[in-house]
Design an enzyme around this catalytic site. Structure first.
Site, short mmCIF file in Angstrom:
data_model
loop_
_atom_site.label_atom_id
_atom_site.label_comp_id
_atom_site.label_asym_id
_atom_site.label_seq_id
_atom_site.Cartn_x
_atom_site.Cartn_y
_atom_site.Cartn_z
N SER A 14 29.82 5.43 6.23
CA SER A 14 29.36 6.47 7.15
C SER A 14 29.99 6.26 8.51
CB SER A 14 27.83 6.44 7.27
OG SER A 14 27.40 5.21 7.86
N GLY A 15 29.87 7.28 9.35
CA GLY A 15 30.36 7.21 10.71
C GLY A 15 29.27 7.60 11.69
N ARG A 16 29.44 7.16 12.93
CA ARG A 16 28.45 7.45 13.96
C ARG A 16 29.14 7.71 15.29
NH1 ARG A 16 25.09 2.37 14.55
NH2 ARG A 16 27.19 1.52 14.68
N ASP A 239 36.67 -2.78 13.54
CA ASP A 239 35.23 -2.84 13.77
C ASP A 239 34.71 -4.27 13.84
OD1 ASP A 239 35.59 -3.31 11.04
OD2 ASP A 239 34.45 -1.56 10.39
N THR A 240 35.28 -5.18 13.02
CA THR A 240 34.80 -6.56 13.06
C THR A 240 35.14 -7.23 14.38
OG1 THR A 240 35.16 -6.67 10.67
CG2 THR A 240 34.77 -8.74 11.81
N THR A 261 29.30 -3.84 4.57
CA THR A 261 29.95 -3.62 3.28
C THR A 261 30.72 -4.86 2.85
OG1 THR A 261 30.14 -1.24 3.71
CG2 THR A 261 31.62 -2.18 2.06
N GLU A 306 25.32 -1.62 -2.50
CA GLU A 306 25.56 -0.19 -2.30
C GLU A 306 25.99 0.48 -3.60
OE1 GLU A 306 28.51 -0.28 0.72
OE2 GLU A 306 27.12 -0.95 2.28
N GLY A 408 24.80 -4.54 10.35
CA GLY A 408 23.65 -4.00 9.63
C GLY A 408 22.93 -5.02 8.78
#
Length: 489
Positions: A14-16, A239-240, A261, A306, A408
């Site tokens: 997903s994206g935000r 992102d990491t 993930t 997932e 998360g």
């Protein structure tokens, strides 16, 4: 006025779009838009729907403007690593970016090693050898003489691609470039020799810019459509790297686990570690904010759960994560183990069946219900983390006394406690929004509101109340680990 920033944070699921506001030495986050990031299968290949993602990004900017954030101090994008899009001579996209779980890289590692030995690729790049890496994706295109590659003027990694669509500027931020296995680990420039020996076109590679570079203003058409006026800043495109920048740690006796993930476990260093021992342990030296090195290993994470949940949902058995954790808590302890990084678990059509087969092959009891499957996933992950920490301590040459879990997965209290139990060290959980936090605070450094990494982490410590987990049942877990390490790669 409080300095405001907008972060676009795109994950594999997903994206935000998030608005961050810096008040003194504290940060508040407001999620203004969330959207799915579906992979699309077309004619046997798996693609990212970049048009959908860009449309949702702009929708997020519109909602940010409606919330009052019309002239933020910056906009920054971060995404997963290794994947890329190609831009033609006329500036248009050459099709959709292919997803890293696509089968086009099957056999490409072996093909590459015929031209450049495995050890030499690692010594040049310092990057963990995985078939999903950009170098092997690019080799698959070159070997097929793909028209998209032949007509390409520029290769742009995913965050760089969105930056291009926002600003028209084509460049690559250093942390995302480092995931490609195409950078020289010591010079932090594209490895000319590797491109030449593998027959890859180095002329399509973009200029590399450091984290926190100001790229330029939003294109007039984007400003008009969204109502937002701002400069686009390249935070840490990976992102990491954003998440690690937001680890609320001090000293050097800690390790990080970016839990989502993927599970990315490692330490922050000032210089890469590249030797036969790090190659054997398959550790990677990726770029981090402020010139740091993220010395880590990429391992499977919540992808296992997932995909199990997706298969159960397909069968009409939709169970949310909270219920699955409750079932795992009630399930029998220490029943089933498997290697979370078994190659058959990369992208199977039926994850529960694939896990069951891994257990069966390893001589372990096969999980029989959802609670047992989830318990097996969590315990196997926790024990794998112990193995990785042992590798990390040996390679780095100093002990680790704390594990900071961010992302998360830091919300998963059961997994956090199992991780403390399995590793025998304190687990400190949070922030859960580490990626967006790091993205925004790196922008704040670029815009002059913070001085650097130390102040970034000071803001995180002032903002987040972490969870603390102490190890329990050491003797039982030590015995369990001896069984588990026989299964692990």
């Amino acid at each position: 006025m409080k300095p405001e920033f907008i972060a676009g944070d795109f994950g594999a699921e997903s994206g935000r779009v998030i608005v961050g506001r810096l008040t003194g030495r504290k940060l508040t986050l407001e999620e203004v838009h969330r959207f799915p990031n579906p992979q699309v299968r077309i004619l046997g290949h798996i693609y990212w729907d970049v048009l959908h993602l860009f449309r949702e990004l702009k929708r997020g900017l519109i909602l940010a403007a409606q919330s009052g954030c019309r002239e933020p101090a910056g906009i920054g994008l971060d995404t997963w690593g290794v994947d890329f899009g190609l831009v033609n001579e006329d500036g248009t996209l050459s099709g959709f970016p292919v997803a890293y779980r696509d089968s086009r890289t099957d056999g490409m590692m072996e093909a590459a090693f015929e031209r450049v030995p495995r050890d030499e690729i690692y010594q040049l790049t310092g990057i963990q050898l995985m078939q999903i890496n950009t170098v092997f994706q690019l080799l698959s295109l070159a070997r097929r003489e793909a028209s998209a590659l032949q007509s390409a003027r520029r290769l742009l990694f995913m965050p760089d691609l969105f930056n291009y669509l926002l600003t028209g500027v084509s460049s690559s931020e250093e942390t995302i470039a480092s995931t490609s296995q195409l950078l020289d680990a010591r010079t932090r420039t594209w490895s000319d020799g590797l491109f030449e020996r593998l027959g890859l076109p180095i002329e399509i590679m973009p200029e590399i810019r450091p984290s926190g570079s100001i790229l330029g203003s939003l294109l007039p058409e984007v400003q008009e459509e969204t109502g937002v006026t701002a400069s686009v800043i390249a935070p840490a495109g990976h992102d990491t790297a954003c998440a690690v920048a937001a680890v609320p740690a001090a000293g050097d006796d800690w390790a990080f686990l970016s839990s989502g993930t993927w599970s990315l476990l490692g330490a922050e260093l000032k210089a890469p570690i590249i030797n036969q021992a790090s190659l054997k342990a398959n550790f990677t030296n990726e770029g981090g904010f402020a010139g740091r090195i993220r010395f880590l290993r990429n391992n499977m994470g919540m992808w296992l759960l997932e995909r199990c949940r997706a298969k159960w949902r397909d069968r009409g058995e939709d169970v949310d994560y909270g219920q699955l954790v409750e079932l795992a808590e009630a399930a029998a302890k220490a029943r089933s183990l498997f290697d979370p990084d078994h190659p058959n678990l990369l992208n199977p059509p039926d994850m529960p069946r694939a896990i069951a087969e891994c257990c069966r092959t390893a001589g372990q009891p096969v999980p029989e219900d959802k609670g047992q499957f989830v318990r097996a996933i969590f315990e196997s992950l926790a024990l794998k983390y112990r193995l990785l920490l042992e590798h990390l301590e040996r390679l780095r040459g100093r002990p680790i006394t704390r594990l900071h879990v961010v992302g998360g997965g830091s919300r998963n209290r059961l997994l956090n406690q199992l991780t403390a139990d399995a590793t025998g060290i304190e687990v400190i959980a949070g922030p859960a929004e580490a990626t967006a936090t790091g993205n925004i605070l790196i922008q704040a450094v670029a815009a002059g509101f913070l001085s650097g990494l130390d102040e970034v982490r000071e803001v995180v410590r002032n903002t987040v109340v972490p969870g603390h987990y102490q190890p329990r049942d050491r003797e039982a877990w030590d015995a369990r680990y001896e069984d588990a390490r026989k299964l692990f790669r």
